[in-house]
Scaffold this motif. Structure first.
Motif, PDB file in Angstrom:
ATOM      1  N   ALA A 168    -111.128 -26.586  85.454  1.00 36.45           N
ATOM      2  CA  ALA A 168    -109.869 -27.259  85.742  1.00 36.45           C
ATOM      3  C   ALA A 168    -110.174 -28.750  85.752  1.00 36.45           C
ATOM      4  O   ALA A 168    -110.954 -29.223  86.584  1.00 36.45           O
ATOM      5  CB  ALA A 168    -109.303 -26.816  87.083  1.00 36.45           C
ATOM      6  N   THR A 169    -109.614 -29.479  84.793  1.00 37.17           N
ATOM      7  CA  THR A 169    -109.918 -30.903  84.643  1.00 37.17           C
ATOM      8  C   THR A 169    -108.643 -31.701  84.455  1.00 37.17           C
ATOM      9  O   THR A 169    -107.654 -31.206  83.898  1.00 37.17           O
ATOM     10  CB  THR A 169    -110.847 -31.159  83.434  1.00 37.17           C
ATOM     11  OG1 THR A 169    -110.220 -30.625  82.258  1.00 37.17           O
ATOM     12  CG2 THR A 169    -112.194 -30.491  83.624  1.00 37.17           C
ATOM     13  N   GLY A 176    -111.561 -40.235  79.797  1.00 36.98           N
ATOM     14  CA  GLY A 176    -112.486 -39.296  80.427  1.00 36.98           C
ATOM     15  C   GLY A 176    -111.745 -38.161  81.108  1.00 36.98           C
ATOM     16  O   GLY A 176    -110.517 -38.051  81.049  1.00 36.98           O
ATOM     17  N   LEU A 177    -112.511 -37.305  81.765  1.00 33.02           N
ATOM     18  CA  LEU A 177    -111.956 -36.168  82.471  1.00 33.02           C
ATOM     19  C   LEU A 177    -112.496 -36.135  83.892  1.00 33.02           C
ATOM     20  O   LEU A 177    -113.671 -36.387  84.137  1.00 33.02           O
ATOM     21  CB  LEU A 177    -112.309 -34.851  81.755  1.00 33.02           C
ATOM     22  CG  LEU A 177    -111.676 -34.613  80.387  1.00 33.02           C
ATOM     23  CD1 LEU A 177    -112.254 -33.350  79.752  1.00 33.02           C
ATOM     24  CD2 LEU A 177    -110.156 -34.507  80.496  1.00 33.02           C
ATOM     25  N   ASN A 178    -111.624 -35.806  84.827  1.00 32.47           N
ATOM     26  CA  ASN A 178    -112.006 -35.632  86.220  1.00 32.47           C
ATOM     27  C   ASN A 178    -112.029 -34.143  86.514  1.00 32.47           C
ATOM     28  O   ASN A 178    -111.005 -33.473  86.443  1.00 32.47           O
ATOM     29  CB  ASN A 178    -111.004 -36.346  87.137  1.00 32.47           C
ATOM     30  CG  ASN A 178    -111.338 -36.167  88.598  1.00 32.47           C
ATOM     31  OD1 ASN A 178    -112.487 -35.920  88.960  1.00 32.47           O
ATOM     32  ND2 ASN A 178    -110.322 -36.275  89.447  1.00 32.47           N
TER      33      ASN A 178
END
Length: 275
Positions: A168-169, A176-178
């Motif tokens: 889950a991002t 970018g991705l968290n």
């Protein structure tokens, strides 16, 4: 003599007002006893160090172990499960924010005999509206309609070992991705365990959480009160009762002698008449 009241989150569910929380994959970790107490009811033994903040459980035959070790980062791996025989070992891990209801689908499946046929993993997701793609190297990926949750089976290069990853991002806005949570699953795992996990990912059933007791309150809805303390406790006790009954059934089956009847009579070649 009764001991004094100790304020702790272990006193839940009676001390919380619960709300139906959707989507479940963004609801946060939940109560780990949904998993640990169910396994213990099924006969798993507690090998934890009481002076160390972890839980270590092992199945009666020691073929499977579960470790819960909370770390400083909720996005890192908190849950680790090992299983299988010496010939086919497997390993899987889950981040701290993985909802226990999703992880429990896998641990519950561990307590049941393997089905004769394994459900189609990808069909469970696409039937729930997920997109699906496969590339020329055999890598597969399915994505939730919200674009946050995905499941993929991938390999570094063709003809090498495959791995499964659920993530889950959130996009950061800077390219970018968290990461909210991540699960890594071994392709050596029995496929019905991965199928059970995927079905839980695809489910739109809400989970119960306290108001704002979620890692990202802006990503979930909590408009309606769900079942409260006594109802949740009763449902949990029913799960434990079912786990005990299933474990007894497995033990009885293992204890039953296997009778093999006499071999069917076979005609001697000398007595077989040709036509």
């Amino acid at each position: 003599m009764t001991h004094p009241y100790f304020p702790t989150r272990a006193n839940e569910p009676q001390n919380t007002i619960w709300f139906e929380t959707r989507p479940r994959h963004l609801a946060g970790r939940g109560d780990p006893r949904r998993i640990t107490q169910t396994l213990r009811a099924a006969g798993w033994k507690n090998h934890s160090d009481p002076d160390y903040p972890h839980v270590l459980l092992a199945s009666p035959d020691y073929q499977h172990t579960l470790v819960l070790e909370p770390g400083p980062e909720p996005y890192a791996a908190w849950w680790r499960i090992r299983g299988g025989s010496e010939e086919r070992r497997w390993y899987t891990e889950f981040g701290g924010n993985t909802p226990v209801e999703i992880l429990a689908s896998l641990t519950d499946a561990l307590l049941q005999p393997a089905p004769e046929t394994t459900p189609d993993i990808w069909l469970a997701l696409t039937s729930a509206g997920w997109t699906y793609e496969r590339d020329e190297n055999g890598n597969q990926r399915a994505a939730h309609p919200d674009g946050i949750l995905s499941l993929r089976r991938w390999t570094v290069s063709p003809a090498e070992r495959f791995f499964w990853t659920a993530e889950a991002t959130l996009a950061t806005g800077l390219g970018g991705l968290n990461r909210l949570w991540r699960a890594s699953l071994d392709d050596n795992m029995p496929q019905h365990l991965i199928a059970a996990f995927a079905a839980a990912l695809a489910s739109d059933e809400p989970v119960q959480r306290g108001r704002y007791d979620v890692p990202h309150s802006h990503l979930v809805t909590q408009h309606q009160r769900g079942p409260q303390g006594e109802q949740l406790a009763a449902a949990h006790e029913a799960r434990l009762k079912a786990a005990r009954a299933a474990a007894r059934k497995v033990r009885r089956s293992a204890a039953l002698p296997t009778h093999s009847g006499p071999a069917p009579a076979t005609a001697s070649p000398a007595t077989v008449r040709g036509r």
